[in-house]
Design an enzyme around this catalytic site. Structure first.
Site, PDB file in Angstrom:
ATOM      1  N   ARG A 117       4.303  44.358  36.899  1.00 36.76           N
ATOM      2  CA  ARG A 117       5.712  44.096  37.167  1.00 36.76           C
ATOM      3  C   ARG A 117       6.323  45.301  37.884  1.00 36.76           C
ATOM      4  O   ARG A 117       5.971  46.455  37.594  1.00 36.76           O
ATOM      5  CB  ARG A 117       6.386  43.892  35.807  1.00 36.76           C
ATOM      6  N   THR A 393       8.314  32.846  44.021  1.00 33.75           N
ATOM      7  CA  THR A 393       7.252  33.049  43.021  1.00 33.75           C
ATOM      8  C   THR A 393       6.101  32.084  43.289  1.00 33.75           C
ATOM      9  O   THR A 393       6.293  31.010  43.859  1.00 33.75           O
ATOM     10  CB  THR A 393       7.771  32.871  41.581  1.00 33.75           C
ATOM     11  N   THR A 411       5.350  37.532  42.360  1.00 37.81           N
ATOM     12  CA  THR A 411       6.588  37.123  43.029  1.00 37.81           C
ATOM     13  C   THR A 411       7.269  38.265  43.765  1.00 37.81           C
ATOM     14  O   THR A 411       7.009  39.442  43.493  1.00 37.81           O
ATOM     15  CB  THR A 411       7.570  36.585  41.953  1.00 37.81           C
ATOM     16  N   ASN A 413      10.535  37.679  43.632  1.00 42.36           N
ATOM     17  CA  ASN A 413      11.713  37.137  42.961  1.00 42.36           C
ATOM     18  C   ASN A 413      12.301  36.012  43.804  1.00 42.36           C
ATOM     19  O   ASN A 413      11.857  34.889  43.701  1.00 42.36           O
ATOM     20  CB  ASN A 413      12.754  38.210  42.613  1.00 42.36           C
ATOM     21  N   SER A 464      11.128  39.278  32.579  1.00 41.50           N
ATOM     22  CA  SER A 464      10.648  38.193  33.438  1.00 41.50           C
ATOM     23  C   SER A 464      10.565  36.886  32.654  1.00 41.50           C
ATOM     24  O   SER A 464      10.625  36.883  31.422  1.00 41.50           O
ATOM     25  CB  SER A 464       9.251  38.570  33.957  1.00 41.50           C
ATOM     26  N   SER A 465      10.412  35.789  33.388  1.00 43.04           N
ATOM     27  CA  SER A 465      10.129  34.494  32.756  1.00 43.04           C
ATOM     28  C   SER A 465       8.743  33.982  33.135  1.00 43.04           C
ATOM     29  O   SER A 465       8.379  32.848  32.777  1.00 43.04           O
ATOM     30  CB  SER A 465      11.157  33.452  33.195  1.00 43.04           C
ATOM     31  N   GLY A 485       9.508  29.348  39.345  1.00 49.36           N
ATOM     32  CA  GLY A 485      10.732  28.626  38.995  1.00 49.36           C
ATOM     33  C   GLY A 485      11.727  29.413  38.169  1.00 49.36           C
ATOM     34  O   GLY A 485      12.582  28.809  37.503  1.00 49.36           O
ATOM     35  N   GLY A 486      11.625  30.761  38.175  1.00 46.44           N
ATOM     36  CA  GLY A 486      12.589  31.540  37.383  1.00 46.44           C
ATOM     37  C   GLY A 486      12.523  31.085  35.932  1.00 46.44           C
ATOM     38  O   GLY A 486      11.447  30.818  35.410  1.00 46.44           O
TER      39      GLY A 486
HETATM   40  O1  DON Z   1      10.196  37.270  36.825  1.00 40.85           O
HETATM   41  C1  DON Z   1      10.940  36.317  36.859  1.00 40.85           C
HETATM   42  O2  DON Z   1      11.212  35.619  35.917  1.00 40.85           O
HETATM   43  C2  DON Z   1      11.564  35.936  38.182  1.00 40.85           C
HETATM   44  N1  DON Z   1      11.620  37.081  39.046  1.00 40.85           N
HETATM   45  C3  DON Z   1      10.779  34.849  38.786  1.00 40.85           C
HETATM   46  C4  DON Z   1      11.475  34.343  39.983  1.00 40.85           C
HETATM   47  C5  DON Z   1      11.122  32.972  40.284  1.00 40.85           C
HETATM   48  O3  DON Z   1      10.261  32.374  39.724  1.00 40.85           O
HETATM   49  C6  DON Z   1      11.981  32.367  41.310  1.00 40.85           C
HETATM   50  N2  DON Z   1      11.647  30.990  41.436  1.00 40.85           N
HETATM   51  N3  DON Z   1      12.379  30.097  41.469  1.00 40.85           N
END
Ligand code: DON
Length: 583
Positions: A117, A393, A411, A413, A464-465, A485-486
């Site tokens: 990360r 991502t 990612t 981000n 992070s997710s 997908g965040g």
């Molecule tokens: O680490 C994370 O949770 C985010 N930076 C991930 C970003 C992401 O998956 C964006 N997608 N929609």
């Protein structure tokens, strides 16, 4: 979502419409009864193979990965080759300038998580994105030089290769160099993705030059060449990670960030190190769950939700029913609250992980769930965008012929990260600083309201997710899964798992099935547009859920090792542009 008619349905409709002679009718009926056709809801059957398999979000990368497996590389070799290749062919999310998590499960059952990360630069501190009046400066953490954390991808990939790979860096990186140097045909997906991000890329001259050809957009079928990226990849090939963190690439990054009054220094780069973390272990029904630890919240939240849901008879309630969705959403609401309030970088904050992933704790959360009524959370405005899943991502899953497996999510981000391409390198830089809490109570670009535990500090990793995950059955590998997908990542992984275990879907059906998302705040139940029958959403509203139709969620890439016939069965998400290849 709209699905093509399955083979079974097509045959049945032909039988219905045509005037066949009786003998042919009987023959058709026998075929329908005795041959196992792909089941109802899949867009297509899973890809099946015996030896090895790769599922990624981009076809060149998948082929490179499977070629590495065929020539004797293991799953980690393939993962590293794919990581470098996606930086070329999937520039929105594949990267050298970002970070991620690589989960590795060796064939002997040993598991590791490589946390690569990004870290906050040493000059960063708690209130860096606030104005003098204390409000969050718009776009400060999402766009441009100040949005970037210190990238971890090259360190993570090189570490993984050195510790677990069989092949040389040269062997795994060369396919990416060839793609960057000789070029590759632009897909419809890439062409559209670049156009969709033109506004961001336009703002940074190197990005506009390389990715937008100064406004002469790449059309499908045209060749995309990136000499600068080829140069960077060659530096890494010849000098290893030192070339990136200490050598010529580090120099270019540090110089350019300084020139733009930003903070990533040579010292920040040279002190970057990936961290080896112990994966979290839990269970769901008769399956083992091995998942990502903090600083991703993904594993804890996933296990909390699975532990809560284990006590419901979901298979009886049915896939996609309002009651199943209600229980899922109540589990999401509670687990995401813990994410927002308690989690952050474990090197900076103490997270009660053992408690949070315990069955006992899940029971206490479950006891507050009412079967007939949504719980209340304060409604707050969302900043999350609706629409199709963007290229933010990327996740890939790999299994090799000895049973080693990799689940890697990495990612920049946002799509194309901060928008900055460092001159002369072709390297797009991340905007991962937006994953921190810029101000308690204020949503980030993913609409996440986060707490003090995820506040900004020098050298800290943002929460992070990302949720790269393995499932096991009787101690043997069963599933490799993950998604972009965040915050929706965690719920995508959850829903794929439930679809497989509770509803007995194939891996393709499990990935195709429509998804929902709730993240505690804002109090919204997002449902994929066209995904659910109206009576389901009406029933959910009558339980008190604030249902909102949203775009597609995630781009899951999964591989299942079927315990019944020992075949690998893989699937790429129809929401994305991925490809699963086996051999
Ligand atoms: O680490 C994370 O949770 C985010 N930076 C991930 C970003 C992401 O998956 C964006 N997608 N929609």
């Amino acid at each position: 979502m709209i699905r093509p008619m399955t083979t079974r349905k097509r045959i049945l409709s032909r039988l219905h419409n045509a005037s066949f002679c009786p003998k042919i009718m009987v023959l058709f009926l026998v075929i329908i009864i005795f041959i196992r056709l792909p089941s109802q809801s899949a867009s297509k059957p899973p890809v099946i193979a015996k030896n090895g398999m790769v599922a990624t979000s981009e076809s060149f990368a998948s082929r490179i990965g499977v070629n590495i497996l065929k020539k004797g590389g293991n799953a980690v070799d393939a993962a590293v080759a794919i990581g470098f290749a996606l930086a070329v062919t999937h520039p929105a999310a594949g990267n050298l300038g970002g970070g991620g998590f690589m989960m590795i499960r060796l064939q002997n059952g040993e598991t590791t998580c490589i946390d690569y990360r990004e870290r906050a630069p040493s000059a960063a501190s708690k209130n860096v994105y606030l104005s003098s009046s204390g409000s969050v400066v718009p776009e400060a953490s999402t766009r441009g030089y100040r949005a970037s954390g210190v990238p971890g991808t090259v360190a993570g990939l090189c570490f993984a290769l050195k510790k677990f790979g069989r092949l040389s860096l040269w062997e795994v990186i060369q396919p990416a160099i060839d793609l960057a140097e000789k070029g590759f045909p632009v897909s419809d997906h890439l062409s559209q993705s670049l156009k969709d991000s033109a506004k961001l890329l336009q703002a940074f001259p190197e990005s506009a030059r390389i990715y937008l050809r100064e406004g002469k957009y790449f059309e499908p079928g045209e060749t995309f060449v990136s000499k600068d990226l080829a140069w960077s990849l060659k530096v890494i090939r010849d000098q290893g990670l030192a070339g990136f963190y200490h050598g010529p690439i580090a120099q270019k990054i540090a110089q350019e960030y300084k020139a733009h009054g930003s903070w990533i220094t040579q010292e920040d780069l040279s002190s970057y190190e990936p961290v080896i973390r112990v994966p979290l272990q839990g269970s769901y029904r008769e399956y083992g769950v091995i998942t990502v630890p903090p600083p991703s919240s993904g594993g804890i939240v996933l296990l909390e939700m699975l532990n809560i849901l284990e006590r419901y008879n979901l298979s009886e309630l049915g896939a996609g029913s309002s009651q199943t969705i209600h229980f899922m959403v109540e589990a999401m609401r509670r687990s995401f609250r813990d994410r927002c309030e308690l989690m952050g970088d474990p090197d900076f904050v103490e997270i009660p992980v053992r408690k949070l992933i315990s069955k006992q704790y899940a029971e206490s959360l479950r006891s507050s769930i009412q079967p007939e009524k949504a719980s209340a959370t304060t409604a707050l405005p969302s900043r999350t965008q609706s629409g199709a899943e963007k290229d933010q991502t990327t996740h890939y899953s790999i299994v090799d012929n000895t049973g080693n497996a990799v689940a890697n999510t990495y990612t920049l981000n946002g799509s194309y990260g901060s928008g900055v391409t460092v001159a002369g390198t072709g390297i797009l830089m991340n905007n991962e600083m937006d994953d921190f809490t810029a101000k308690v109570g204020m949503p980030n670009a993913d609409g996440l309201i986060q707490g003090e535990s995820n506040g900004i500090d020098a050298g800290k990793r943002p929460l992070s997710s990302m949720t790269p995950t393995f499932l096991t059955k009787d101690g043997k590998l069963f599933l490799v899964i993950g998604s972009p997908g965040g915050p929706t990542i965690i719920n995508t992984v959850l829903q794929v798992i439930l679809n497989l275990i509770d509803f007995n879907f194939t891996i393709q059906e499990a990935i195709d099935a429509p998804r929902v998302h709730h993240q505690w705040l804002p109090d919204q139940l997002k449902v994929e547009i066209h995904g659910f029958a109206r009576d389901v959403t009406v029933a959910l509203r009558s339980l008190g859920h604030h249902v909102v139709a949203d775009g597609y969620m995630g781009d899951a890439e999964g591989i299942l090792l079927d315990p019944k016939d020992h075949f690998l069965k893989g699937a790429s998400d129809p929401r994305g542009d991925g490809l699963t290849v086996g051999y």
